[in-house]
Design an enzyme around this catalytic site. Structure first.
Site, PDB file in Angstrom:
ATOM      1  CD1 TRP A  28      -2.383  -2.105   1.667  1.00  0.00           C
ATOM      2  CD2 TRP A  28      -3.059  -0.987  -0.157  1.00  0.00           C
ATOM      3  NE1 TRP A  28      -3.454  -2.776   1.122  1.00  0.00           N
ATOM      4  CE2 TRP A  28      -3.886  -2.115   0.009  1.00  0.00           C
ATOM      5  CE3 TRP A  28      -3.296  -0.144  -1.236  1.00  0.00           C
ATOM      6  CZ2 TRP A  28      -4.930  -2.423  -0.867  1.00  0.00           C
ATOM      7  CZ3 TRP A  28      -4.329  -0.443  -2.116  1.00  0.00           C
ATOM      8  CH2 TRP A  28      -5.126  -1.569  -1.920  1.00  0.00           C
ATOM      9  CG  ASP A  68      -3.369   3.991   4.403  1.00  0.00           C
ATOM     10  OD1 ASP A  68      -4.349   3.735   5.134  1.00  0.00           O
ATOM     11  OD2 ASP A  68      -3.236   3.510   3.251  1.00  0.00           O
ATOM     12  CE  LYS A  70      -8.750  -2.838   3.696  1.00  0.00           C
ATOM     13  NZ  LYS A  70      -7.912  -2.035   2.813  1.00  0.00           N
TER      14      LYS A  70
HETATM   15  C1  LIG Z   1      -7.407  -1.527   1.805  1.00  0.00           C
HETATM   16  C2  LIG Z   1      -6.349  -0.515   1.918  1.00  0.00           C
HETATM   17  C3  LIG Z   1      -6.250   0.548   1.001  1.00  0.00           C
HETATM   18  C4  LIG Z   1      -7.156   0.668  -0.207  1.00  0.00           C
HETATM   19  O1  LIG Z   1      -8.384   1.139   0.123  1.00  0.00           O
HETATM   20  P1  LIG Z   1      -9.491   1.462  -0.999  1.00  0.00           P
HETATM   21  O2  LIG Z   1     -10.618   1.892  -0.125  1.00  0.00           O
HETATM   22  O3  LIG Z   1      -9.742   0.215  -1.745  1.00  0.00           O
HETATM   23  O4  LIG Z   1      -8.973   2.553  -1.829  1.00  0.00           O
HETATM   24  C5  LIG Z   1      -5.258   1.477   1.216  1.00  0.00           C
HETATM   25  N1  LIG Z   1      -4.413   1.399   2.250  1.00  0.00           N
HETATM   26  C6  LIG Z   1      -4.473   0.379   3.143  1.00  0.00           C
HETATM   27  C7  LIG Z   1      -3.504   0.333   4.271  1.00  0.00           C
HETATM   28  C8  LIG Z   1      -5.446  -0.597   3.000  1.00  0.00           C
HETATM   29  O5  LIG Z   1      -5.502  -1.603   3.880  1.00  0.00           O
END
Ligand SMILES: *Cc1c(COP(=O)(O)O)cnc(C)c1O
Length: 360
Positions: free
Chosen positions: A102, A172, A196
């Site tokens: 990511w 993030d 998540k």
């Molecule tokens: C799942 C995830 C993403 C992507 O998220 P989207 O909502 O599909 O854009 C980005 N960063 C992390 C750490 C993730 O777990």
């Protein structure tokens, strides 16, 4: 029959929350309609969904007064673009820590908008450890330092907050927000896709230090400017009202469980059970440096890819869903976010023991 859902995202939602939504679906708050069907500008929505959701998130994370909360439609990857678009401009650069899939993607997106630099990169060791901070190349004049606190695909999680001096941290936290308490004041901007550890997909939560909210220098659509969300309190356009409603119920649920201290205690215990078993079993392996093992996404391997595949099939039949690892790293992955009860982890452990006995 509900199964134990180990999906990395969209992920399990607490059953109690789903039951509440079900109960309120035809008649929310005595309005004779569901929460999805009401105006996002009306007082019912604002007073009973939007403001409580913000207040409860603030309480859970102990968010200081000089931070704003934005509810932004879209996923975490929208933030991969939104951050550089808002922070970069002429003679401005940003630093990125690359620690997994990511953060690599975030860096690739940011590169399109300006001068972004790699401060550290762990791809040479297959993203199994976090490079020592003494080896990072940090630019003291960077607009921000971006990193991913928990690499969902690789099962690698920071055990500390990076130190970047005066440079704001942009983090993030899509897959570990609300898994434990954090010191929000150490960050410039925190973002997390909801699907998540919060609620439904299609909503991203941004927590941003107020002094960083400025008009973007680059040509930027209104809905990609943080200032728009600040000026209109996330109501410039129609937000994802359903996701905000459901996320708000999840915040209430976490508070009722005892808040983030309680969540952290439970999450640590769940992860430890799995890692301890993987380590002592002469069958399963995990390659991540134990100091940086994720407490949310446990990646592990059987002795062969064929056995991994069999594990996925047999575990699904046993009511343990979505244990297949990400296609880029293979193997297996158990995502055990807040909504995964300890009984789910125990059921997985039992299955792992049986599977090993059968195929070792
Ligand atoms: C799942 C995830 C993403 C992507 O998220 P989207 O909502 O599909 O854009 C980005 N960063 C992390 C750490 C993730 O777990």
């Amino acid at each position: 029959m509900r199964v134990f859902n180990f999906s990395p995202g969209p992920a399990a939602i607490p059953t109690a929350v789903l039951e509440r939504v079900q109960q309120e679906m035809l008649d929310w708050n005595h309005m004779g309609m569901s929460a999805i069907e009401i105006s996002h500008r009306g007082r019912h929505y604002l007073e009973n969904i939007f403001e409580p959701a913000k207040a409860n998130l603030k309480k859970l994370l102990n968010i200081p007064e000089n931070y704003r909360i934005f509810f932004i439609t879209g996923g975490a990857q929208h933030q991969f673009a939104m951050i550089p678009i808002n922070f970069l401009g002429v003679n401005k650069s940003a630093d990125y820590l690359l620690t997994g899939i990511w953060s690599q993607k975030a860096y690739q997106e940011a590169q399109r908008y300006g001068d972004v630099r790699i401060a550290a990169d762990n791809s040479a060791n297959k993203c199994t450890t976090i490079p020592e901070p003494s080896t990072w190349i940090l630019n003291p004049r960077a607009q921000y330092l971006h990193y991913v606190d928990n690499e969902t695909v690789n099962g690698l999680e920071f055990s500390y907050i990076p130190e970047a001096g005066e440079v704001p941290l942009a983090v993030d936290m899509s897959s570990n927000i609300l898994s434990r308490s954090i010191d929000v004041s150490r960050y410039g901007l925190i973002y997390a896709g909801a699907q998540k550890n919060i609620g439904p997909a299609g909503l991203t939560i941004v927590i941003m230090r107020e002094d960083l909210i400025k008009p973007a220098e680059l040509l930027t659509p209104f809905l990609y400017q943080y200032k728009t969300y600040a000026d209109h309190d996330s109501l410039y356009n129609t937000p994802n009202t359903f996701a905000i409603y459901l996320s708000g119920l999840v915040f209430e649920w976490i508070l009722a469980q005892g808040g983030l201290e309680k969540m952290a205690e439970l999450n640590k215990r769940k992860a430890k059970k799995l890692y301890d078993y993987i380590d002592q079993a002469d069958f399963y392996t995990n390659h991540v440096n134990p100091r940086y093992r994720s407490i949310m996404n446990i990646v592990f391997y059987c002795p062969t890819p064929e056995l991994d595949q069999l594990f996925v099939e047999e575990s699904a039949k046993a009511g343990l869903a979505y244990l297949k690892g990400h296609r880029l790293v293979g193997g297996l992955r158990a995502s055990i976010y807040n909504a995964m009860p300890e009984e789910g982890v125990d059921a997985l452990l039992n299955f792992m023991q049986d599977f090993q006995r059968k195929y070792a």
